[in-house]
Design a protein around this motif. Structure first.
Motif, PDB file in Angstrom:
ATOM      1  N   ASP A   9       0.888  -1.147   0.000  1.00 47.21           N
ATOM      2  CA  ASP A   9       0.000   0.000   0.000  1.00 47.21           C
ATOM      3  C   ASP A   9       0.941   1.214   0.000  1.00 47.21           C
ATOM      4  O   ASP A   9       2.122   1.081   0.340  1.00 47.21           O
ATOM      5  N   ASP A  11       0.080   4.899   1.087  1.00 46.29           N
ATOM      6  CA  ASP A  11      -0.035   5.913   2.142  1.00 46.29           C
ATOM      7  C   ASP A  11       0.015   5.286   3.528  1.00 46.29           C
ATOM      8  O   ASP A  11      -0.718   4.360   3.831  1.00 46.29           O
ATOM      9  N   GLY A  12       0.916   5.797   4.340  1.00 48.03           N
ATOM     10  CA  GLY A  12       1.090   5.238   5.671  1.00 48.03           C
ATOM     11  C   GLY A  12       2.024   4.042   5.668  1.00 48.03           C
ATOM     12  O   GLY A  12       2.289   3.456   6.713  1.00 48.03           O
ATOM     13  N   ASP A 172      -1.490  -0.391   6.133  1.00 45.28           N
ATOM     14  CA  ASP A 172      -1.528   0.301   7.422  1.00 45.28           C
ATOM     15  C   ASP A 172      -2.930   0.495   7.979  1.00 45.28           C
ATOM     16  O   ASP A 172      -3.087   1.188   8.981  1.00 45.28           O
ATOM     17  N   THR A 173      -3.952  -0.082   7.334  1.00 42.83           N
ATOM     18  CA  THR A 173      -5.315   0.101   7.859  1.00 42.83           C
ATOM     19  C   THR A 173      -6.024  -1.239   7.948  1.00 42.83           C
ATOM     20  O   THR A 173      -5.625  -2.218   7.316  1.00 42.83           O
ATOM     21  N   ASP A 176      -6.974  -2.606   4.653  1.00 44.02           N
ATOM     22  CA  ASP A 176      -5.897  -3.345   3.975  1.00 44.02           C
ATOM     23  C   ASP A 176      -5.842  -4.783   4.494  1.00 44.02           C
ATOM     24  O   ASP A 176      -5.678  -5.733   3.721  1.00 44.02           O
TER      25      ASP A 176
HETATM   26 MG   LIG Z   1      -2.646   3.319   3.612  1.00 46.81          MG
END
Ligand SMILES: [Mg+2]
Length: 226
Positions: A9, A11-12, A172-173, A176
């Motif tokens: 992924d 972002d993050g 990061d979520t 995900d």
């Molecule tokens: Mg992310």
């Protein structure tokens, strides 16, 4: 033999977006409601799942504050402050997480791919800025799938193209993690101790059967140490 595949992924994970995407959500909400929303509150929405799209999340929070604005107006404002005129957008505040050579070393053992909720062009801008000679292939973004995360469509397509070799998804979520679980791809969760809801996030990853959880991608090599 096919090298195993690491699907990232963005972002993050590859990029710290605390001062870019998360700040864009806060400013967009503030622009339409006058209310400054906390980082904890934004993370709570992310932990609920289903809010992977930051335009939709901004629009939702604005509605929750009793203000009705057309979605496109919210999205346009968000993009205006995020991209800016090329020299003042919040996108320029994002930071590449990997320390020198960490990804390059991993790339000797793994192929890399990218599955992000960003439009592919925005993801490419960031890779051009930071990724040097590293290749991510394929790049599956917002417009390359019909169903967005946590739906596994994009991830399934990437691993199927990898012809069944070993693959991992790094995200990061909780969306995900759910995406990976549905695609039956082992999930590596990124939970930064600086995250305002760190413990909640770690528990969510564990509930989704995470293969490993690390502070950031600089610790990925330790996951694969025999
Ligand atoms: Mg992310």
């Amino acid at each position: 033999m096919n090298k195993p595949l690491l699907v990232f992924d963005m972002d993050g994970v590859l990029v710290d977006v605390t001062e870019s995407y998360r700040e864009s959500i806060a400013r967009t909400v503030e622009r339409f409601t006058g209310v400054r929303i906390s980082r904890e509150s934004i993370q709570d929405y992310k932990n609920q799942g289903g809010w992977n799209d930051d335009w939709e999340l901004s629009h939702h929070i604005i509605s929750q504050n009793g203000v009705q604005v057309p979605f496109d107006q919210v999205k346009d404002y968000f993009q205006e402050i995020f991209l800016g005129n090329g020299s003042d957008g919040l996108i320029l505040r994002e930071q590449w997480v990997a320390k020198p050579d960490v990804l390059e070393r991993l790339n000797e053992r793994f192929r890399f791919a990218l599955f992000t909720g960003r439009p592919k062009e925005d993801a490419q801008l960031t890779l051009d800025r930071f990724a040097g000679a590293l290749k991510f292939h394929p790049i599956v973004g917002m417009h390359e799938v019909e169903n967005h995360k946590p739906h596994p469509e994009g991830l399934l397509r990437i691993v199927t193209d990898h012809s069944g070799g070993t693959a991992f998804y790094v995200g990061d979520t909780v969306d995900d993690a759910r995406c990976a679980r549905q695609a039956r791809v082992p999930f590596i969760g990124i939970a930064a101790p600086s995250n305002p809801r760190y413990i909640d996030l770690v528990f969510l990853f564990q509930e989704e059967g995470a293969y490993a959880i690390v502070d950031d991608i600089n610790y990925l090599e330790e996951v694969f140490t025999e």
